[in-house]
Design a protein around this motif. Structure first.
Motif, PDB file in Angstrom:
ATOM      1  N   UNK A  19       4.677   3.166 -10.082  1.00  0.00           N
ATOM      2  CA  UNK A  19       6.097   3.336 -10.581  1.00  0.00           C
ATOM      3  C   UNK A  19       7.099   2.846 -10.182  1.00  0.00           C
ATOM      4  N   UNK A  20       6.868   2.625  -8.707  1.00  0.00           N
ATOM      5  CA  UNK A  20       8.329   2.293  -7.674  1.00  0.00           C
ATOM      6  C   UNK A  20       8.081   0.496  -7.918  1.00  0.00           C
ATOM      7  N   UNK A  21       6.936  -0.162  -8.100  1.00  0.00           N
ATOM      8  CA  UNK A  21       7.065  -1.528  -8.251  1.00  0.00           C
ATOM      9  C   UNK A  21       7.354  -2.063  -9.703  1.00  0.00           C
ATOM     10  N   UNK A  22       6.844  -1.095 -10.327  1.00  0.00           N
ATOM     11  CA  UNK A  22       7.649  -1.386 -12.035  1.00  0.00           C
ATOM     12  C   UNK A  22       8.810  -1.535 -11.768  1.00  0.00           C
ATOM     13  N   UNK A 202       7.077   4.074   1.822  1.00  0.00           N
ATOM     14  CA  UNK A 202       6.108   3.135   1.963  1.00  0.00           C
ATOM     15  C   UNK A 202       6.739   1.831   1.304  1.00  0.00           C
ATOM     16  N   UNK A 203       7.033   1.694   0.324  1.00  0.00           N
ATOM     17  CA  UNK A 203       7.526   0.311  -0.219  1.00  0.00           C
ATOM     18  C   UNK A 203       8.505  -0.292   0.615  1.00  0.00           C
ATOM     19  N   UNK A 206       6.732  -1.543   3.647  1.00  0.00           N
ATOM     20  CA  UNK A 206       5.938  -2.732   3.446  1.00  0.00           C
ATOM     21  C   UNK A 206       6.676  -3.958   3.526  1.00  0.00           C
ATOM     22  N   UNK A 207       7.884  -3.845   2.417  1.00  0.00           N
ATOM     23  CA  UNK A 207       8.775  -4.816   2.482  1.00  0.00           C
ATOM     24  C   UNK A 207       9.115  -5.463   3.767  1.00  0.00           C
ATOM     25  N   UNK A 208       9.368  -4.703   4.847  1.00  0.00           N
ATOM     26  CA  UNK A 208       9.856  -5.170   6.089  1.00  0.00           C
ATOM     27  C   UNK A 208       8.686  -5.415   7.141  1.00  0.00           C
ATOM     28  N   UNK A 220       4.698   6.896   7.390  1.00  0.00           N
ATOM     29  CA  UNK A 220       5.327   6.446   6.267  1.00  0.00           C
ATOM     30  C   UNK A 220       6.872   6.297   6.423  1.00  0.00           C
ATOM     31  N   UNK A 221       7.508   6.895   7.532  1.00  0.00           N
ATOM     32  CA  UNK A 221       8.953   6.608   7.807  1.00  0.00           C
ATOM     33  C   UNK A 221       9.259   5.792   8.683  1.00  0.00           C
TER      34      UNK A 221
END
Length: 227
Positions: A19-22, A202-203, A206-208, A220-221
């Motif tokens: 959902x987050x990536x959509x 997590x998104x 991941x991006x960083x 996760x944090x």
């Protein structure tokens, strides 16, 4: 627009990652054991072609290879290895059935490597492979039990650190993550955070994630997790 693969995407954190990536406008390939048993079908119908759903058993070489072939030929920007099982929670010191222990190893240790191998030809410099581990895999974890789960996740940590070393020259980033104590079927309703909160963090993490941190184990944090 990123090209994103999510294994174990039918529920919990995996579904929230989809959902987050959509929402970010990314192209998402959701890999699940049984597409008809999840909420993904309705999500896919409303995604304007962004979401593609693939049946896969991460414990099977043939199944993983077939599912990967269905995802096209485009480079993969992010691969999330989420699929997992809990199995028995009590100490298993008496002789008994090895099936659940073996399932844990096949799904959570060998499974992520199977998936990574299947997509390796499409991983390029800057691609990120984020592997879902657990705080139970770290030496500071103060409790016993969970033998199959602990063996699989501890092995995954060391395995993916080795993979990170071997792929660093190619610029492929390997991440290992504890997603938190999450309100999923595995964590239960009294866990600390929701799947939505875990996935959103997590998104961002991941991006960083950079090549300098490839092979490291994080919460996760964004905090580094002790081994």
């Amino acid at each position: 627009m990123a090209n994103v693969i999510v294994s174990g995407a039918s529920r919990g954190i995996g579904l929230e990652l989809v959902k987050a990536h959509l929402a970010l406008g990314d192209q998402v390939h959701a890999m699940v054991r049984d597409p008809s048993s999840s909420g993904l079908a309705a999500l896919g119908a409303g995604s304007s072609g962004q979401l593609h759903i693939h049946a896969v058993d991460v414990a099977s070489d043939a199944s993983v290879a077939a599912a990967a072939a269905q995802t096209g030929n485009d480079p993969v920007d992010i691969l999330y290895n989420v699929a997992g099982i809990m199995g028995k929670v009590e100490p298993a010191l008496e002789p008994g059935d090895w099936d659940q222990f073996d399932d844990a190893i096949e799904i959570m240790l060998k499974g992520p490597l199977r998936v990574l191998r299947a997509f390796l030809p499409r991983l390029t410099a800057g691609s990120k492979v984020i592997n879902f581990s657990s705080q139970l895999a770290a030496s500071p974890w103060p409790y016993g039990g969970f033998y199959g789960y602990v063996a699989a996740k501890s092995g995954l940590n060391r395995l993916m650190r080795s993979v990170a070393i071997d792929l660093k020259d190619r610029g492929i980033i390997i991440g290992i993550i504890h997603p938190g104590y999450v309100q999923t079927d595995m964590g239960g309703p009294d866990a600390d955070i929701t799947p939505e909160e875990s996935a959103a963090a997590i998104v961002k993490l991941t991006q960083g994630w950079t090549i300098e941190k490839s092979g490291d184990f994080y919460k996760w944090n964004g905090e580094e997790h002790p081994w």
